[in-house]
Design a protein around this motif. Structure first.
Motif, mmCIF file in Angstrom:
data_model
loop_
_atom_site.group_PDB
_atom_site.id
_atom_site.type_symbol
_atom_site.label_atom_id
_atom_site.label_comp_id
_atom_site.label_asym_id
_atom_site.label_seq_id
_atom_site.Cartn_x
_atom_site.Cartn_y
_atom_site.Cartn_z
ATOM 1 N N ILE A 153 -39.371 29.316 46.273
ATOM 2 C CA ILE A 153 -40.402 29.855 45.378
ATOM 3 C C ILE A 153 -41.760 29.256 45.733
ATOM 4 O O ILE A 153 -42.776 29.963 45.853
ATOM 5 N N ILE A 154 -41.802 27.955 45.925
ATOM 6 C CA ILE A 154 -43.050 27.265 46.244
ATOM 7 C C ILE A 154 -43.612 27.747 47.582
ATOM 8 O O ILE A 154 -44.814 27.968 47.723
ATOM 9 N N ALA A 155 -42.726 27.938 48.558
ATOM 10 C CA ALA A 155 -43.179 28.429 49.863
ATOM 11 C C ALA A 155 -43.807 29.809 49.739
ATOM 12 O O ALA A 155 -44.841 30.096 50.357
ATOM 13 N N GLY A 156 -43.199 30.666 48.918
ATOM 14 C CA GLY A 156 -43.756 32.000 48.719
ATOM 15 C C GLY A 156 -45.138 31.967 48.095
ATOM 16 O O GLY A 156 -46.047 32.694 48.510
ATOM 17 N N THR A 157 -45.321 31.088 47.129
ATOM 18 C CA THR A 157 -46.631 31.012 46.477
ATOM 19 C C THR A 157 -47.693 30.432 47.408
ATOM 20 O O THR A 157 -48.875 30.749 47.277
ATOM 21 N N GLY A 158 -47.267 29.627 48.355
ATOM 22 C CA GLY A 158 -48.221 29.048 49.300
ATOM 23 C C GLY A 158 -48.933 30.081 50.148
ATOM 24 O O GLY A 158 -50.016 29.814 50.684
ATOM 25 N N THR A 159 -48.343 31.278 50.253
ATOM 26 C CA THR A 159 -48.974 32.342 51.049
ATOM 27 C C THR A 159 -50.307 32.775 50.459
ATOM 28 O O THR A 159 -51.161 33.306 51.169
ATOM 29 N N VAL A 160 -50.516 32.542 49.156
ATOM 30 C CA VAL A 160 -51.807 32.863 48.537
ATOM 31 C C VAL A 160 -52.916 32.065 49.221
ATOM 32 O O VAL A 160 -53.976 32.606 49.557
ATOM 33 N N ALA A 161 -52.688 30.788 49.438
ATOM 34 C CA ALA A 161 -53.703 29.936 50.061
ATOM 35 C C ALA A 161 -53.976 30.349 51.498
ATOM 36 O O ALA A 161 -55.134 30.323 51.951
ATOM 37 N N LEU A 162 -52.929 30.704 52.245
ATOM 38 C CA LEU A 162 -53.144 31.147 53.631
ATOM 39 C C LEU A 162 -54.087 32.339 53.673
ATOM 40 O O LEU A 162 -55.001 32.399 54.513
ATOM 41 N N GLU A 163 -53.893 33.295 52.755
ATOM 42 C CA GLU A 163 -54.743 34.481 52.725
ATOM 43 C C GLU A 163 -56.171 34.137 52.287
ATOM 44 O O GLU A 163 -57.142 34.681 52.827
ATOM 45 N N MET A 164 -56.296 33.223 51.331
ATOM 46 C CA MET A 164 -57.624 32.856 50.842
ATOM 47 C C MET A 164 -58.445 32.181 51.928
ATOM 48 O O MET A 164 -59.627 32.505 52.134
ATOM 49 N N ILE A 165 -57.827 31.249 52.639
ATOM 50 C CA ILE A 165 -58.558 30.504 53.676
ATOM 51 C C ILE A 165 -58.903 31.408 54.847
ATOM 52 O O ILE A 165 -59.979 31.289 55.450
ATOM 53 N N ALA A 166 -58.015 32.355 55.161
ATOM 54 C CA ALA A 166 -58.301 33.297 56.243
ATOM 55 C C ALA A 166 -59.465 34.213 55.874
ATOM 56 O O ALA A 166 -60.300 34.562 56.722
ATOM 57 N N ALA A 167 -59.546 34.595 54.596
ATOM 58 C CA ALA A 167 -60.595 35.515 54.165
ATOM 59 C C ALA A 167 -61.943 34.822 53.973
ATOM 60 O O ALA A 167 -62.997 35.436 54.156
ATOM 61 N N ALA A 168 -61.910 33.534 53.607
ATOM 62 C CA ALA A 168 -63.150 32.800 53.338
ATOM 63 C C ALA A 168 -63.052 31.395 53.913
ATOM 64 O O ALA A 168 -62.850 30.427 53.177
ATOM 65 N N PRO A 169 -63.183 31.254 55.222
ATOM 66 C CA PRO A 169 -63.093 29.923 55.833
ATOM 67 C C PRO A 169 -64.189 28.999 55.297
ATOM 68 O O PRO A 169 -65.280 29.446 54.948
ATOM 69 N N GLY A 170 -63.875 27.714 55.222
ATOM 70 C CA GLY A 170 -64.873 26.746 54.809
ATOM 71 C C GLY A 170 -64.990 26.536 53.314
ATOM 72 O O GLY A 170 -65.976 25.968 52.843
ATOM 73 N N LEU A 171 -63.990 26.985 52.559
ATOM 74 C CA LEU A 171 -64.003 26.723 51.121
ATOM 75 C C LEU A 171 -63.928 25.215 50.870
ATOM 76 O O LEU A 171 -63.209 24.494 51.561
ATOM 77 N N ASP A 172 -64.635 24.746 49.873
ATOM 78 C CA ASP A 172 -64.590 23.327 49.513
ATOM 79 C C ASP A 172 -63.450 23.016 48.544
ATOM 80 O O ASP A 172 -62.836 21.951 48.610
ATOM 81 N N ILE A 173 -63.192 23.949 47.628
ATOM 82 C CA ILE A 173 -62.222 23.715 46.556
ATOM 83 C C ILE A 173 -61.400 24.979 46.319
ATOM 84 O O ILE A 173 -61.938 26.093 46.355
ATOM 85 N N LEU A 174 -60.116 24.786 46.084
ATOM 86 C CA LEU A 174 -59.285 25.843 45.520
ATOM 87 C C LEU A 174 -58.972 25.451 44.080
ATOM 88 O O LEU A 174 -58.462 24.358 43.824
ATOM 89 N N CYS A 175 -59.307 26.328 43.146
ATOM 90 C CA CYS A 175 -59.137 26.063 41.715
ATOM 91 C C CYS A 175 -57.983 26.921 41.210
ATOM 92 O O CYS A 175 -58.073 28.158 41.226
ATOM 93 N N VAL A 176 -56.906 26.268 40.766
ATOM 94 C CA VAL A 176 -55.631 26.960 40.562
ATOM 95 C C VAL A 176 -55.024 26.615 39.200
ATOM 96 O O VAL A 176 -54.910 25.434 38.852
ATOM 97 N N PRO A 177 -54.605 27.612 38.426
ATOM 98 C CA PRO A 177 -53.923 27.334 37.158
ATOM 99 C C PRO A 177 -52.596 26.605 37.377
ATOM 100 O O PRO A 177 -51.915 26.817 38.387
ATOM 101 N N ILE A 178 -52.231 25.762 36.416
ATOM 102 C CA ILE A 178 -50.960 25.032 36.468
ATOM 103 C C ILE A 178 -50.159 25.309 35.205
ATOM 104 O O ILE A 178 -50.632 25.090 34.093
ATOM 105 N N GLY A 179 -48.938 25.790 35.402
ATOM 106 C CA GLY A 179 -47.952 25.873 34.330
ATOM 107 C C GLY A 179 -46.833 24.915 34.691
ATOM 108 O O GLY A 179 -46.884 23.720 34.433
ATOM 109 N N GLY A 180 -45.814 25.457 35.351
ATOM 110 C CA GLY A 180 -44.766 24.590 35.886
ATOM 111 C C GLY A 180 -45.178 23.899 37.165
ATOM 112 O O GLY A 180 -44.586 22.898 37.573
ATOM 113 N N GLY A 181 -46.208 24.457 37.834
ATOM 114 C CA GLY A 181 -46.749 23.816 39.030
ATOM 115 C C GLY A 181 -46.377 24.456 40.352
ATOM 116 O O GLY A 181 -46.795 23.973 41.407
#
Length: 404
Positions: A153-181
């Motif tokens: 499950i965690i590996a699947g959710t990690g794909t969100v970050a791969l897409e974000m960094i590819a679309a906008a290189p050089g981001l300083d911060i990723l701001c992410v909601p936390i429930g179970g984590g």
């Protein structure tokens, strides 16, 4: 359990490619001006089931062997995880059972059943439903699909970050909601592997500081009615808390007011419907602007499943806070012409009357007086401020209701 690696996350990205939406990642110039940060939005609310949960659920289901698929899977959820497992289970021909609390809104039960799952209602709390699901897992030899504390499950959710960094290189911060984590754990592993300089900031509703408590040793009270029910988790994951402790630099808490404001802003500015939990990242920028000032910030809008009646309430409440809708209690003599004298002031100020009520009995005023309660709407807060001043200028006493 061992946490997934960047290779596991890249493998998950290849595995789920084409079966989940590669959602847009767009800069919001208006929100950037409003918050003082360069704000990039990842629209995970545009997945078919309107939430990022599809990524982890699908990766988990695809990792099962033929024997496990034949036995079927079971999950405990009243929200986005249920629909994600049900939807992709049907696509893959895997029998799905979902256990939900008995007080789950009927619309969520029906949506899950429409995706082909068997729904079992058990208990009034999520803990009751979880216990029932684990019991049925053993009894029926089903495969349990955990909503967050599972490497696949965690590996699947990690794909969100791969897409974000590819679309906008050089981001300083990723701001992410936390429930179970689960979401921030996968994203943190992926982001820090691709760009070690990137900072991970988690966000929890102030009423549910569960992960902040366990990671930072806090003792914040947990419980209450939050708009962000999707991250209202009392007990975060064991695997996820270890990952977060290592890779997440900060966990911020956001009050209900900022969650409501974030949902309303996303509708007004981005024309996008986002649930309370999904808007938590933007709420953090509103509540803690100094933390993000001048930074390039990627914000995950992780879900869009919000009840339409609740959304309507949030939007109207935001108009009240912005000063465009007001409820005025006007004291007046109970005589012919009093109401006309009051409404004339509304007309002169260009303020529209939505509703009026007279209160003659339950008031501390003299018997010859009345309270006229007027709900009204104007083009901006200044118009209503001007109206109040004009009413008081001609002798009326005015009280203004407040949400805070």
């Amino acid at each position: 359990m061992q946490p997934p690696t960047i290779d596991d996350i890249r493998a998950a990205a290849a595995r789920i490619d084409g079966a989940v939406v590669k959602t847009p990642m767009l800069i919001s110039r208006t929100l950037s001006q409003l918050t003082g940060a360069e704000v990039w939005l990842k629209f995970e609310n545009l997945q078919f089931t309107a939430a990022y949960k599809e990524r982890g659920a699908l990766n988990k289901l695809l990792s099962l062997d033929d024997e496990e698929r034949g036995r079927g899977v079971i999950a405990s959820s009243a929200g986005n995880h249920a629909q994600a497992v049900a939807y992709h289970g049907r696509r893959l021909g895997i029998p799905v059972t979902i256990v939900m609390p008995t007080n789950t809104p009927l619309v969520k039960v029906m949506q899950t059943e429409e995706h082909g799952a068997t729904v079992i209602l058990e208990g009034e709390r999520s803990d009751d439903a979880y216990a029932k699901a684990r019991s049925l897992e053993a009894e029926r030899k089903l495969v349990f699909v955990h909503p967050f504390d599972d490497p696949a499950i965690i590996a699947g959710t990690g794909t969100v970050a791969l897409e974000m960094i590819a679309a906008a290189p050089g981001l300083d911060i990723l701001c992410v909601p936390i429930g179970g984590g689960g979401l921030i754990s996968g994203m943190a592993i992926a982001a820090r592997a691709v760009d070690p300089k990137i900072e991970m900031v988690g966000v929890e509703a102030a009423l549910y500081p569960s992960m902040k408590n366990v990671v930072e040793g806090g003792h914040g009270a947990i419980g209450g009615d939050t708009l962000a029910e999707g991250i209202a988790v009392k007990e975060p994951g064991q695997l996820t808390r270890a990952i977060i402790a290592e890779l997440v630099s900060d966990i911020l808490l956001v009050p209900e007011r900022d969650l409501e404001r974030a949902v309303a802003l996303l509708v007004a500015i981005e024309k996008s419907v986002v649930e309370g939990a999904g808007a938590a990242g933007l709420a953090a920028l509103l509540a803690h602007p100094q933390r993000f000032a001048g930074k390039r910030v990627g914000v995950v809008l992780c879900g869009g499943n919000i009840d339409t009646h609740l959304l309507a309430n949030v939007l109207v409440r935001d108009l009240v806070r912005c000063g465009r809708i007001a409820r005025l209690r006007i004291e007046a003599q109970d005589r012919p012409g009093a109401l006309a004298a009051i409404t004339a002031q509304f007309h002169d100020c260009g303020v529209n009357i939505i509703e009026t009520n007279h209160h003659r009995i339950f008031t501390r005023l003299p018997a010859k007086d009345t309270v006229i309660e007027v709900e009204c709407e104007a083009r901006d807060a200044q118009a209503i401020d001007g109206l109040v001043a004009k009413l008081e200028g001609v002798g009326f006493h005015v009280d203004r209701a407040s949400l805070d």
